[in-house]
Design a protein around this motif. Structure first.
Motif, PDB file in Angstrom:
ATOM      1  N   GLY A   1      92.977 139.799 -49.031  1.00  0.00           N
ATOM      2  CA  GLY A   1      92.349 138.484 -48.997  1.00  0.00           C
ATOM      3  C   GLY A   1      92.243 137.983 -47.568  1.00  0.00           C
ATOM      4  O   GLY A   1      92.679 138.633 -46.607  1.00  0.00           O
ATOM      5  N   ARG A   2      91.651 136.831 -47.425  1.00  0.00           N
ATOM      6  CA  ARG A   2      91.575 136.153 -46.133  1.00  0.00           C
ATOM      7  C   ARG A   2      92.598 135.022 -46.140  1.00  0.00           C
ATOM      8  O   ARG A   2      92.470 134.076 -46.909  1.00  0.00           O
ATOM      9  N   TRP A   3      93.612 135.143 -45.295  1.00  0.00           N
ATOM     10  CA  TRP A   3      94.756 134.259 -45.366  1.00  0.00           C
ATOM     11  C   TRP A   3      94.946 133.487 -44.062  1.00  0.00           C
ATOM     12  O   TRP A   3      94.714 134.006 -42.973  1.00  0.00           O
ATOM     13  N   ALA A   4      95.399 132.243 -44.193  1.00  0.00           N
ATOM     14  CA  ALA A   4      95.862 131.478 -43.045  1.00  0.00           C
ATOM     15  C   ALA A   4      97.304 131.883 -42.751  1.00  0.00           C
ATOM     16  O   ALA A   4      98.137 131.994 -43.661  1.00  0.00           O
ATOM     17  N   LEU A   5      97.611 132.127 -41.487  1.00  0.00           N
ATOM     18  CA  LEU A   5      98.927 132.603 -41.099  1.00  0.00           C
ATOM     19  C   LEU A   5      99.937 131.481 -40.915  1.00  0.00           C
ATOM     20  O   LEU A   5     101.114 131.748 -40.673  1.00  0.00           O
ATOM     21  N   GLY A   6      99.499 130.240 -41.012  1.00  0.00           N
ATOM     22  CA  GLY A   6     100.427 129.139 -40.828  1.00  0.00           C
ATOM     23  C   GLY A   6     100.564 128.757 -39.365  1.00  0.00           C
ATOM     24  O   GLY A   6      99.687 129.015 -38.536  1.00  0.00           O
ATOM     25  N   ALA A   7     101.684 128.142 -39.024  1.00  0.00           N
ATOM     26  CA  ALA A   7     101.924 127.674 -37.666  1.00  0.00           C
ATOM     27  C   ALA A   7     103.414 127.727 -37.372  1.00  0.00           C
ATOM     28  O   ALA A   7     104.247 127.956 -38.262  1.00  0.00           O
TER      29      ALA A   7
ATOM     30  N   LEU B   1     117.544 114.238 -23.361  1.00  0.00           N
ATOM     31  CA  LEU B   1     117.452 112.883 -23.907  1.00  0.00           C
ATOM     32  C   LEU B   1     116.114 112.604 -24.574  1.00  0.00           C
ATOM     33  O   LEU B   1     116.011 111.639 -25.333  1.00  0.00           O
ATOM     34  N   ARG B   2     115.100 113.380 -24.268  1.00  0.00           N
ATOM     35  CA  ARG B   2     113.778 113.194 -24.862  1.00  0.00           C
ATOM     36  C   ARG B   2     113.296 114.520 -25.433  1.00  0.00           C
ATOM     37  O   ARG B   2     113.600 115.585 -24.882  1.00  0.00           O
ATOM     38  N   VAL B   3     112.541 114.454 -26.502  1.00  0.00           N
ATOM     39  CA  VAL B   3     112.067 115.653 -27.187  1.00  0.00           C
ATOM     40  C   VAL B   3     110.669 115.396 -27.716  1.00  0.00           C
ATOM     41  O   VAL B   3     110.305 114.248 -28.039  1.00  0.00           O
ATOM     42  N   THR B   4     109.879 116.455 -27.781  1.00  0.00           N
ATOM     43  CA  THR B   4     108.553 116.417 -28.393  1.00  0.00           C
ATOM     44  C   THR B   4     108.354 117.696 -29.185  1.00  0.00           C
ATOM     45  O   THR B   4     109.031 118.708 -28.930  1.00  0.00           O
ATOM     46  N   THR B   5     107.474 117.655 -30.147  1.00  0.00           N
ATOM     47  CA  THR B   5     107.225 118.806 -31.030  1.00  0.00           C
ATOM     48  C   THR B   5     105.833 119.338 -30.777  1.00  0.00           C
ATOM     49  O   THR B   5     104.856 118.578 -30.745  1.00  0.00           O
ATOM     50  N   LEU B   6     105.755 120.649 -30.622  1.00  0.00           N
ATOM     51  CA  LEU B   6     104.491 121.337 -30.373  1.00  0.00           C
ATOM     52  C   LEU B   6     104.212 122.262 -31.551  1.00  0.00           C
ATOM     53  O   LEU B   6     105.093 123.008 -31.992  1.00  0.00           O
ATOM     54  N   HIS B   7     102.989 122.200 -32.092  1.00  0.00           N
ATOM     55  CA  HIS B   7     102.579 123.061 -33.201  1.00  0.00           C
ATOM     56  C   HIS B   7     101.602 124.105 -32.671  1.00  0.00           C
ATOM     57  O   HIS B   7     100.577 123.756 -32.081  1.00  0.00           O
ATOM     58  N   ALA B   8     101.931 125.370 -32.899  1.00  0.00           N
ATOM     59  CA  ALA B   8     101.084 126.486 -32.486  1.00  0.00           C
ATOM     60  C   ALA B   8     100.518 127.153 -33.735  1.00  0.00           C
ATOM     61  O   ALA B   8     101.255 127.806 -34.492  1.00  0.00           O
ATOM     62  N   GLY B   9      99.230 126.956 -33.985  1.00  0.00           N
ATOM     63  CA  GLY B   9      98.583 127.590 -35.139  1.00  0.00           C
ATOM     64  C   GLY B   9      98.337 129.067 -34.896  1.00  0.00           C
ATOM     65  O   GLY B   9      97.918 129.471 -33.802  1.00  0.00           O
ATOM     66  N   LEU B  10      98.592 129.890 -35.912  1.00  0.00           N
ATOM     67  CA  LEU B  10      98.453 131.339 -35.781  1.00  0.00           C
ATOM     68  C   LEU B  10      97.094 131.850 -36.222  1.00  0.00           C
ATOM     69  O   LEU B  10      96.826 133.046 -36.102  1.00  0.00           O
ATOM     70  N   GLY B  11      96.231 130.986 -36.761  1.00  0.00           N
ATOM     71  CA  GLY B  11      94.893 131.426 -37.152  1.00  0.00           C
ATOM     72  C   GLY B  11      94.877 132.093 -38.514  1.00  0.00           C
ATOM     73  O   GLY B  11      95.710 131.821 -39.385  1.00  0.00           O
ATOM     74  N   GLU B  12      93.915 132.993 -38.708  1.00  0.00           N
ATOM     75  CA  GLU B  12      93.715 133.668 -39.985  1.00  0.00           C
ATOM     76  C   GLU B  12      93.785 135.177 -39.803  1.00  0.00           C
ATOM     77  O   GLU B  12      93.720 135.701 -38.688  1.00  0.00           O
ATOM     78  N   VAL B  13      93.915 135.859 -40.930  1.00  0.00           N
ATOM     79  CA  VAL B  13      93.921 137.316 -40.955  1.00  0.00           C
ATOM     80  C   VAL B  13      93.144 137.774 -42.174  1.00  0.00           C
ATOM     81  O   VAL B  13      93.121 137.103 -43.209  1.00  0.00           O
ATOM     82  N   GLU B  14      92.464 138.906 -42.051  1.00  0.00           N
ATOM     83  CA  GLU B  14      91.753 139.534 -43.159  1.00  0.00           C
ATOM     84  C   GLU B  14      92.506 140.790 -43.565  1.00  0.00           C
ATOM     85  O   GLU B  14      92.643 141.725 -42.764  1.00  0.00           O
ATOM     86  N   ALA B  15      93.028 140.788 -44.789  1.00  0.00           N
ATOM     87  CA  ALA B  15      93.765 141.932 -45.316  1.00  0.00           C
ATOM     88  C   ALA B  15      92.861 142.687 -46.288  1.00  0.00           C
ATOM     89  O   ALA B  15      92.466 142.137 -47.323  1.00  0.00           O
ATOM     90  N   TYR B  16      92.526 143.906 -45.945  1.00  0.00           N
ATOM     91  CA  TYR B  16      91.645 144.719 -46.785  1.00  0.00           C
ATOM     92  C   TYR B  16      92.433 145.330 -47.945  1.00  0.00           C
ATOM     93  O   TYR B  16      93.622 145.655 -47.795  1.00  0.00           O
ATOM     94  N   PRO B  17      91.810 145.506 -49.102  1.00  0.00           N
ATOM     95  CA  PRO B  17      92.518 146.141 -50.228  1.00  0.00           C
ATOM     96  C   PRO B  17      92.713 147.631 -49.986  1.00  0.00           C
ATOM     97  O   PRO B  17      91.874 148.298 -49.366  1.00  0.00           O
TER      98      PRO B  17
END
Length: 448
Positions: free
Chosen positions: A144-150, A161-177
């Motif tokens: 299938g065509r899947w989103a890999l998450g982040a 004393l200070r913190v921030t959150t960074l989100h790195a998206g991994l994109g998609e992948v195509e898994a062939y049968p």
């Protein structure tokens, strides 16, 4: 299989918030000032100055721009393979990376898969941090065509004393049968007029001997059968079977997708759509190996097709077409229109992979039979429905199961009246075993 390797580094807007350490120091300062103000215990003021001085003296430096570059070398793979994603972090000032958390893609909630949400198309195997490089290993268990998450990364300043959150998206992948094992390719009774590797029942250019006949002006001299000429005292020539290429079209029914029992030695999830697609890939591989032409039609909310073609890379074009059937467990619904004529060459062998649960598919098979195509239906629903209630089976459950069996028999009877053979395949045994009974004679279509 490789695709795009890396995404360009993107700068994320930085929004800082106090860390737990800063909140603890601030709580200690406020907690010592309350009795000083409320009860006049001014001797507590120096105690409140200690955490305040710690926060002021160790303010620390923090970056104003943070970048995350995601590198996934393989954007295309086969089901069951492992992907490795690399995230490289960069900032314009000193910073620290504290917490990394994998955020899986949203799972689809569907009653067909039971009360729990359907499993995601990817699974996390490992998440490691080495310096400013994060390595993520993901398993893609099914096609299938899947989103890999982040990946969520917490970035703090040098003082903590200070913190921030960074989100790195991994994109998609195509898994062939993964194609199902298959070496059987059924041949139609009439071949198209195209040179190939199969012996037709008509005379023409080939190597399979049929008979001898009298010489006709224009015959090649090298085909003269001299022993027969000597006996009959007139020129006789050899006749050979013509070598033709077969054409086949695979129809995949994606209007229904029911889960199937898991195979103990196979970790891949199974459903009727999984079985149909893996069987279609194996059948296409068998035809392409014999240098035949193969096409594909997918029946979902809309009808998509790929005209028949041949070549080593055509199997991947078929897989790309199948990818549109499944993207993060989303499906299209809608009516089934008439199958296109241009994708079904005259006399082409047609295979229909279907659980035979949608009435529109039966009408599509009737339409194909009326056009005179040699047709084979492969029923991928090889398991009876199980009881969904937690109680003991009673006479109503037995009656429902009997009605279900009668409905299946009625569908098979209708297809049998149309002259369409129906075979059952569970996706566990090789597809050759299901198609073996049809090898006794060429599959003939209905005369029009």
């Amino acid at each position: 299989m490789s695709g795009e390797s890396a995404k360009p580094a993107t700068a994320s807007p930085v929004t800082w918030r106090p860390t737990q350490r800063a909140m603890r120091l601030l709580t200690a300062a406020v907690g010592t000032l309350i009795p000083a103000v409320a009860f006049g215990a001014w001797w507590c003021v120096p105690l409140a100055a200690v955490p305040l001085l710690m926060m002021a003296a160790h303010g620390g430096s923090h970056p104003t721009r943070i970048r995350a570059e995601v590198d996934v070398p393989d954007r295309r793979c086969f089901e069951g393979e492992t992907l490795t994603a690399t995230i490289r972090l960069a900032a314009d000032a000193a910073a620290g990376w504290t917490r990394q958390e994998y955020l899986p893609p949203r799972a689809r909630e569907d009653s067909e898969f039971g009360p729990a949400p359907a499993p995601s198309g990817v699974r996390l195997l490992a998440l490691e941090l080495s310096g400013a490089v994060i390595t993520v290993q993901l398993l893609v268990p099914r096609w299938g065509r899947w989103a890999l998450g982040a990946v969520a990364i917490d970035v703090h300043d040098t003082a903590g004393l200070r913190v921030t959150t960074l989100h790195a998206g991994l994109g998609e992948v195509e898994a062939y049968p993964v194609p199902a094992p298959d070496e059987t390719a059924l041949m139609p009774q009439r071949f198209p007029d195209r040179f190939g590797e199969h012996s037709a029942r008509t005379a023409g250019e080939g190597v399979e001997f049929i008979a001898v006949r009298p010489y006709v002006f224009g015959d090649r001299q090298r085909r003269i059968n001299w022993p027969a000429t000597t006996r009959r005292r007139e020129l006789q020539v050899n006749t050979f079977e013509a070598e033709r290429a077969a054409e086949a079209v695979i129809v995949v029914d994606a209007l229904s997708d029911l889960p199937q029992p898991q195979v103990p030695d196979d970790p891949r999830p199974r459903s009727t759509l999984d079985t149909a697609v893996r069987g279609a890939a194996g059948l296409a591989q068998a035809y392409l190996r014999a240098h035949d032409r193969i096409g594909l039609v997918t029946l979902s909310g809309r009808v998509q097709w790929l005209t028949p073609g041949s070549g080593n890379g055509y199997l991947y074009r078929i897989a790309e077409t199948v990818m549109d059937l499944r993207k993060d467990f989303t499906y299209e619904t809608g009516g089934l229109s008439r199958l296109p004529t241009r994708v079904l060459p005259r006399g082409a062998m047609v295979y229909v992979f279907s659980p035979l649960l949608d009435p529109g598919v039966v009408e599509a098979v009737r339409d194909l039979a009326d056009r005179g195509h040699p047709l084979v239906v492969i029923d991928v629903l090889a398991h009876e429905p199980r009881q969904t209630t937690g109680g003991k089976p009673d006479h109503l459950d037995a009656l429902a199961l009997r009605l279900w069996r009668l409905d299946r028999q009625a569908v098979r009877f209708v297809l049998g009246e149309l002259g369409v053979p129906v075979v059952t395949w569970d996706g566990v045994d090789p597809l050759d075993l299901a198609l073996a009974p049809l090898l006794r004679m060429p599959v003939a279509g209905r005369a029009r």
